[in-house]
Write an enzyme that holds these catalytic residues in place. Sequence first.
Site, PDB file in Angstrom:
ATOM      1  N   GLY A   1     -25.166   4.219  -0.719  1.00  0.00           N
ATOM      2  CA  GLY A   1     -25.389   5.010  -1.925  1.00  0.00           C
ATOM      3  C   GLY A   1     -26.810   5.492  -2.123  1.00  0.00           C
ATOM      4  O   GLY A   1     -27.108   6.120  -3.138  1.00  0.00           O
ATOM      5  N   GLN A   2     -27.703   5.201  -1.165  1.00  0.00           N
ATOM      6  CA  GLN A   2     -29.088   5.662  -1.336  1.00  0.00           C
ATOM      7  C   GLN A   2     -29.179   7.154  -1.031  1.00  0.00           C
ATOM      8  O   GLN A   2     -28.674   7.621  -0.004  1.00  0.00           O
ATOM      9  CB  GLN A   2     -30.034   4.873  -0.412  1.00  0.00           C
ATOM     10  CG  GLN A   2     -31.502   5.175  -0.679  1.00  0.00           C
ATOM     11  CD  GLN A   2     -32.461   4.306   0.145  1.00  0.00           C
ATOM     12  OE1 GLN A   2     -32.030   3.531   1.003  1.00  0.00           O
ATOM     13  NE2 GLN A   2     -33.743   4.432  -0.119  1.00  0.00           N
ATOM     14  N   SER A   3     -29.822   7.891  -1.930  1.00  0.00           N
ATOM     15  CA  SER A   3     -29.992   9.326  -1.719  1.00  0.00           C
ATOM     16  C   SER A   3     -31.456   9.745  -1.664  1.00  0.00           C
ATOM     17  O   SER A   3     -31.774  10.816  -1.167  1.00  0.00           O
ATOM     18  CB  SER A   3     -29.264  10.121  -2.809  1.00  0.00           C
ATOM     19  OG  SER A   3     -29.775   9.789  -4.084  1.00  0.00           O
TER      20      SER A   3
ATOM     21  N   HIS B   1     -33.102   0.526  -9.493  1.00  0.00           N
ATOM     22  CA  HIS B   1     -32.396   0.961 -10.696  1.00  0.00           C
ATOM     23  C   HIS B   1     -32.431  -0.200 -11.686  1.00  0.00           C
ATOM     24  O   HIS B   1     -32.050  -1.330 -11.333  1.00  0.00           O
ATOM     25  CB  HIS B   1     -30.931   1.270 -10.395  1.00  0.00           C
ATOM     26  CG  HIS B   1     -30.716   2.434  -9.476  1.00  0.00           C
ATOM     27  ND1 HIS B   1     -30.333   3.678  -9.931  1.00  0.00           N
ATOM     28  CD2 HIS B   1     -30.811   2.543  -8.129  1.00  0.00           C
ATOM     29  CE1 HIS B   1     -30.199   4.512  -8.897  1.00  0.00           C
ATOM     30  NE2 HIS B   1     -30.482   3.840  -7.791  1.00  0.00           N
TER      31      HIS B   1
ATOM     32  N   ASP C   1     -33.554   7.769 -15.406  1.00  0.00           N
ATOM     33  CA  ASP C   1     -32.657   8.417 -14.443  1.00  0.00           C
ATOM     34  C   ASP C   1     -32.002   9.638 -15.094  1.00  0.00           C
ATOM     35  O   ASP C   1     -31.559   9.589 -16.243  1.00  0.00           O
ATOM     36  CB  ASP C   1     -31.598   7.428 -13.947  1.00  0.00           C
ATOM     37  CG  ASP C   1     -30.927   7.912 -12.672  1.00  0.00           C
ATOM     38  OD1 ASP C   1     -31.163   7.316 -11.606  1.00  0.00           O
ATOM     39  OD2 ASP C   1     -30.163   8.902 -12.743  1.00  0.00           O
TER      40      ASP C   1
ATOM     41  N   ASN D   1     -30.221   0.430  -3.719  1.00  0.00           N
ATOM     42  CA  ASN D   1     -29.327   0.938  -2.686  1.00  0.00           C
ATOM     43  C   ASN D   1     -30.128   1.050  -1.392  1.00  0.00           C
ATOM     44  O   ASN D   1     -31.263   1.542  -1.403  1.00  0.00           O
ATOM     45  CB  ASN D   1     -28.776   2.303  -3.094  1.00  0.00           C
ATOM     46  CG  ASN D   1     -27.877   2.210  -4.315  1.00  0.00           C
ATOM     47  OD1 ASN D   1     -27.150   1.234  -4.484  1.00  0.00           O
ATOM     48  ND2 ASN D   1     -27.931   3.205  -5.187  1.00  0.00           N
TER      49      ASN D   1
ATOM     50  N   HIS E   1     -36.833   2.526  -4.581  1.00  0.00           N
ATOM     51  CA  HIS E   1     -36.786   2.490  -6.043  1.00  0.00           C
ATOM     52  C   HIS E   1     -35.742   1.485  -6.484  1.00  0.00           C
ATOM     53  O   HIS E   1     -34.715   1.313  -5.834  1.00  0.00           O
ATOM     54  CB  HIS E   1     -36.467   3.873  -6.626  1.00  0.00           C
ATOM     55  CG  HIS E   1     -35.224   4.472  -6.043  1.00  0.00           C
ATOM     56  ND1 HIS E   1     -35.203   5.053  -4.801  1.00  0.00           N
ATOM     57  CD2 HIS E   1     -33.953   4.547  -6.509  1.00  0.00           C
ATOM     58  CE1 HIS E   1     -33.981   5.475  -4.536  1.00  0.00           C
ATOM     59  NE2 HIS E   1     -33.196   5.165  -5.560  1.00  0.00           N
TER      60      HIS E   1
HETATM   61  P1  AMP Z   1     -30.291   6.404  -5.090  1.00  0.00           P
HETATM   62  O1  AMP Z   1     -28.967   7.134  -4.984  1.00  0.00           O
HETATM   63  O2  AMP Z   1     -30.182   4.918  -5.173  1.00  0.00           O
HETATM   64  O3  AMP Z   1     -31.247   6.874  -4.011  1.00  0.00           O
HETATM   65  O4  AMP Z   1     -30.898   6.816  -6.494  1.00  0.00           O
HETATM   66  C1  AMP Z   1     -31.479   8.060  -6.728  1.00  0.00           C
HETATM   67  C2  AMP Z   1     -31.430   8.270  -8.213  1.00  0.00           C
HETATM   68  O5  AMP Z   1     -32.345   9.304  -8.544  1.00  0.00           O
HETATM   69  C3  AMP Z   1     -30.060   8.693  -8.749  1.00  0.00           C
HETATM   70  O6  AMP Z   1     -29.577   7.731  -9.687  1.00  0.00           O
HETATM   71  C4  AMP Z   1     -30.332  10.041  -9.397  1.00  0.00           C
HETATM   72  O7  AMP Z   1     -29.596  10.238 -10.590  1.00  0.00           O
HETATM   73  C5  AMP Z   1     -31.832   9.979  -9.662  1.00  0.00           C
HETATM   74  N1  AMP Z   1     -32.491  11.260  -9.729  1.00  0.00           N
HETATM   75  C6  AMP Z   1     -32.380  12.295  -8.855  1.00  0.00           C
HETATM   76  N2  AMP Z   1     -33.143  13.328  -9.256  1.00  0.00           N
HETATM   77  C7  AMP Z   1     -33.755  12.932 -10.415  1.00  0.00           C
HETATM   78  C8  AMP Z   1     -34.664  13.565 -11.319  1.00  0.00           C
HETATM   79  N3  AMP Z   1     -35.110  14.818 -11.127  1.00  0.00           N
HETATM   80  N4  AMP Z   1     -35.076  12.856 -12.402  1.00  0.00           N
HETATM   81  C9  AMP Z   1     -34.624  11.596 -12.611  1.00  0.00           C
HETATM   82  N5  AMP Z   1     -33.772  10.959 -11.789  1.00  0.00           N
HETATM   83  C10 AMP Z   1     -33.326  11.620 -10.699  1.00  0.00           C
END
Ligand code: AMP
Length: 115
Positions: free
Chosen positions: A93-95, A102, A31, A87, A100
């Site tokens: 909190g999912q973005s 964590h 991450d 998430n 995926h």
């Molecule tokens: P979520 O918020 O559960 O969808 O998790 C998305 C995760 O992707 C977050 O913890 C971010 O820090 C991670 N993330 C976003 N862009 C990158 C990237 N380019 N390389 C590695 N991790 C990333």
Amino acid sequence: MTSPSIFTRILNGDIPGEILLDTDRVFAIRDINPQAPLHALVIPKTEQFRDVTELADGDPALLAEIIAAAKQLADEHANGEYRLIFNNGASAGQSVFHVHAHVLGNIEEGDLVGL
Ligand code: AMP
């Protein structure tokens, strides 16, 4: 979700990232914003499932592969113990809407994060 996802673009080498594990159906990256000494994301290669609810319904064996990968990462990069977080939905909190997990390891005592 825009396709390919940011995770697929890392797997394909289109943007930089540290790939920690790569199997037939899943891969793991570190991450970019780590919340623990080990903070990896385990991701299925398919973008078919947006969250773990869809994944568990559509391909439970693939979900089991994600969990096996998490354990492997914890064995290789931590003490074999790990915290697993999914998430599910923006308000949770999912973005990134390419499912995926964590994987957090080597967490300091009293330092459990709320991802
Ligand atoms: P979520 O918020 O559960 O969808 O998790 C998305 C995760 O992707 C977050 O913890 C971010 O820090 C991670 N993330 C976003 N862009 C990158 C990237 N380019 N390389 C590695 N991790 C990333």
